[in-house]
Design an enzyme around this catalytic site. Structure first.
Site, PDB file in Angstrom:
ATOM      1  N   GLU A 169       0.832  -1.211   0.000  1.00 31.92           N
ATOM      2  CA  GLU A 169       0.000   0.000   0.000  1.00 31.92           C
ATOM      3  C   GLU A 169       0.863   1.256   0.000  1.00 31.92           C
ATOM      4  O   GLU A 169       0.519   2.251  -0.639  1.00 31.92           O
ATOM      5  CB  GLU A 169      -0.943  -0.008   1.206  1.00 31.92           C
ATOM      6  CG  GLU A 169      -1.862  -1.218   1.296  1.00 31.92           C
ATOM      7  CD  GLU A 169      -2.604  -1.510   0.002  1.00 31.92           C
ATOM      8  OE1 GLU A 169      -2.910  -0.565  -0.744  1.00 31.92           O
ATOM      9  OE2 GLU A 169      -2.875  -2.685  -0.260  1.00 31.92           O
ATOM     10  N   TYR A 205      -1.865  -7.271 -11.390  1.00 31.78           N
ATOM     11  CA  TYR A 205      -0.798  -7.386 -10.402  1.00 31.78           C
ATOM     12  C   TYR A 205       0.368  -8.213 -10.948  1.00 31.78           C
ATOM     13  O   TYR A 205       1.521  -7.763 -10.964  1.00 31.78           O
ATOM     14  CB  TYR A 205      -1.313  -8.047  -9.122  1.00 31.78           C
ATOM     15  CG  TYR A 205      -2.291  -7.240  -8.315  1.00 31.78           C
ATOM     16  CD1 TYR A 205      -1.921  -6.671  -7.093  1.00 31.78           C
ATOM     17  CD2 TYR A 205      -3.598  -7.056  -8.738  1.00 31.78           C
ATOM     18  CE1 TYR A 205      -2.822  -5.940  -6.331  1.00 31.78           C
ATOM     19  CE2 TYR A 205      -4.517  -6.328  -7.991  1.00 31.78           C
ATOM     20  CZ  TYR A 205      -4.119  -5.765  -6.789  1.00 31.78           C
ATOM     21  OH  TYR A 205      -5.006  -5.046  -6.042  1.00 31.78           O
TER      22      TYR A 205
END
Length: 628
Positions: A360, A442
């Site tokens: 994050e 991803y």
């Protein structure tokens, strides 16, 4: 100002934009006043917005996002979950009596729905007509916004804080009272691709850079964590030991936050939060906002890891530009916002918690500072962020893997063999399943950089990443912008790789077809059995413990790799992409060899690596995979 100085400044200004002749970006300034009713999970909002149109286009309408309108039965998010069935995101589903996945939104009570009621919107004090189209509000302007000019909007609304279904809402599974993310009417981004007015169905976001000045009035017992700089720490709980509360007649206090040049403003509130902070040397001030308990014990061990993490990120990918960053317990997993992330706090291990924060936190670079349109190109955000996560975690928590990315290569190979792969170039919300989206965005996004490191060499890739940051920070780059930097720095033609990897499902599959041992040499025959042509590093391990790398450039590259991991490095003639077979000699006999194969580093995402390695002297040659 004298004429000479003016000339210098003009030339400097012109040169800085001459490199990006067609580029522009919009800017927004928000000033908000928010009044929260914690008992009923509602709030009232008022905001003034200054919108600057830096485009060459006259704008006759403006679009706003109303993300919380997705959190109700019958919404597009609900419909998508229903249509995907067992392939849907598990966070949006529950199980029916038969054990099948069904949408959590389909049965959400009316008083727990997400609702954003727009009372009115004005442009320069003139009321405007608007339409609510699900999670999008279309506003018809009284006066079109001309190029290179600004206008002001004001608006009033109220909202029902929804049941926590996806990222935002009330009382998440760890007991956080309010996760306030994507919570206000937000101006959509406008660029040369038009308005980024995508409906919200659970995934990515895109918005213009903006300044925020936000006042939040809330019950005096609550503590707020937010992405921004708190302006009055002595008048609220949690941030200054010498604080003094002065609540109003309703028992509320106001929190005043500011932030500049970020994409959005997010916050979370809970009466049981603890706030801890520390400063990274030559880096930001880090805030940890969480409920302290045995379940969140690993938060107390984060400081040395996050300190090292930001130092690695700054030196490798470019400087974090903002004064602080807050990791806030909230949401439904991990999600990035301007100067903060919402993360679940009850981790099963320290490394899992650090890994979540490493991912994050890395979004600060690739979603915030290098603000690509992740609704259209999620692989550039999620993929590059995953690359940074694995890169940093390999240093913070060393393993025996041959490189930081061996695991993601294996994961990709496993998924490809399911036959469910989808191109990385698809729009983020338009994949057929959650797993296909995750691998495309991803995994393949991360492998885009891993393969570039293999193609051009790791040192060259580091130069590319830094140049990409230097040219495009605080802008909105796209894939071709990155490709331009990569080609410019490396001197290689890389369009072929970009096309194959991002726009197709074709795969890499090379093999050792034959080995012939001669009196004074060995003849190697390689075969391209796949659909993606690649340069090849062929490694040889000798009995005197030397590794020799023979680099076979792909003819489309035009410029070969200079060097990479191993010391002895030799460049052979090009392999033409139209040829399936390539043959060459190495000056070693069978008695001098221990093993040989394609890519000892295991960066090449070859879907059948078992035919890439040979143990010499074994009557039944077997696969030799380093590190396995």
């Amino acid at each position: 100002m004298n004429k000479f100085l003016f000339t210098l400044l003009f030339c400097a200004f012109f040169y800085s934009f001459a490199q990006l002749p067609y580029y522009y970006q919009q800017h927004v300034s928000y000033k908000m006043d928010i009044d929260v009713d914690v008992a009923n999970f509602t709030y009232k909002g008022y905001q003034n917005i200054k919108y600057t149109n830096n485009s060459p286009d006259e704008l006759k309408v403006v679009y706003f996002h109303l993300y919380w309108n997705a959190f109700k039965a019958g919404s597009m998010m609900d419909a998508k979950v229903h249509n995907q069935g067992d392939e849907a995101d598990s966070r949006l589903t529950t199980l029916d009596a038969k054990g099948s996945k069904i949408s959590r939104l389909s049965s959400i009570p009316a008083n727990e729905e997400g609702v954003q009621n727009i009372h009115w919107i004005k442009q320069n004090n003139v009321p405007l007509k608007f339409e609510i189209q699900g999670t999008i509000m279309k506003v018809y302007l009284d006066n079109p916004i001309k190029p290179n000019s600004s206008t002001e909007f004001s608006m009033e609304w109220d909202a029902n804080i929804p049941k926590q279904i996806r990222r935002a809402g009330r009382r998440n599974k760890e007991g956080i009272e309010m996760t306030m993310t994507q919570w206000y009417p937000k101006v959509s981004e406008y660029d040369y691709e038009g308005w980024a007015a995508f409906d919200y169905v659970g995934r990515e976001f895109h918005e213009p850079f903006a300044d925020f000045d936000v006042n939040i009035k809330i019950n005096k017992d609550y503590i707020i964590g937010a992405g921004g700089t708190l302006q009055n720490p002595k008048r609220v709980k949690g941030y200054d030991v010498n604080y003094t509360l002065n609540p109003d007649s309703e028992g509320k206090v106001s929190w005043h936050w500011k932030a500049q040049n970020i994409l959005d403003f997010a916050w979370s509130a809970d009466p049981d939060y603890t706030v801890e902070s520390f400063v990274v040397p030559d880096g930001p001030k880090i805030y940890l906002v969480y409920q302290k308990s045995e379940k969140t014990k690993y938060w107390g061990e984060l400081k040395p890891y996050l300190t090292k993490y930001y130092q690695i990120m700054n030196s490798t990918f470019g400087e974090y530009l903002y004064p602080s960053y807050a990791f806030i317990q909230g949401g439904d997993g991990g999600m990035e916002y301007g100067m903060c992330s919402m993360v679940l706090g009850e981790a099963s291990s320290l490394s899992r918690l650090v890994g979540l924060m490493a991912h994050e936190g890395a979004h600060s670079w690739f979603q915030q500072i290098l603000a690509t349109n992740e609704s259209m190109r999620p692989w550039m955000d999620e993929g590059f962020t995953s690359y940074a996560e694995d890169y940093t975690m390999y240093t913070l928590f060393p393993t025996k893997e041959p490189n930081p990315f061996a695991g993601v290569v294996d994961s990709y190979i496993s998924f490809v063999k399911t036959g469910k792969e989808e191109p990385a170039g698809w729009l983020g919300d338009h994949h057929d399943s959650e797993r296909a989206y995750s691998v495309a965005s991803y995994t393949k996004g991360e492998l885009f950089l891993v393969e570039l490191g293999y193609i051009m060499g790791e040192n060259m890739l580091k130069q590319v990443m830094k140049k990409y940051y230097d040219v495009w920070h605080l802008k909105h780059p796209n894939g071709k912008d990155f490709l331009h930097i990569a080609q410019n720095v490396s001197g290689m033609d890389l369009k072929w790789f970009y096309h194959y990897w991002i726009n197709t499902k074709k795969t890499i599959d090379y093999a050792i077809k034959n080995v012939q041992y001669n009196a004074n040499s060995t003849t190697i025959t390689l075969e391209n059995k796949g659909g993606v042509p690649m340069p090849i590093d062929f490694n040889v391990f000798t009995k005197d413990k030397k590794i020799v790398t023979y680099n076979i450039p792909l003819n489309m590259m035009r410029t070969p790799k200079v060097n990479d991991y191993f010391g002895s490095f030799q460049v052979l003639k090009d392999w033409r992409w139209t040829d399936k077979i390539y043959q060459f000699d190495i000056p070693f006999t069978k008695d001098e060899l221990v093993a040989m194969g394609i890519d000892f580093t295991q960066r090449l995402a070859d879907i059948n690596p078992q035919d890439n390695f040979i143990e010499v002297g074994n009557n039944n040659p077997q696969v030799m995979v380093q590190g396995k």
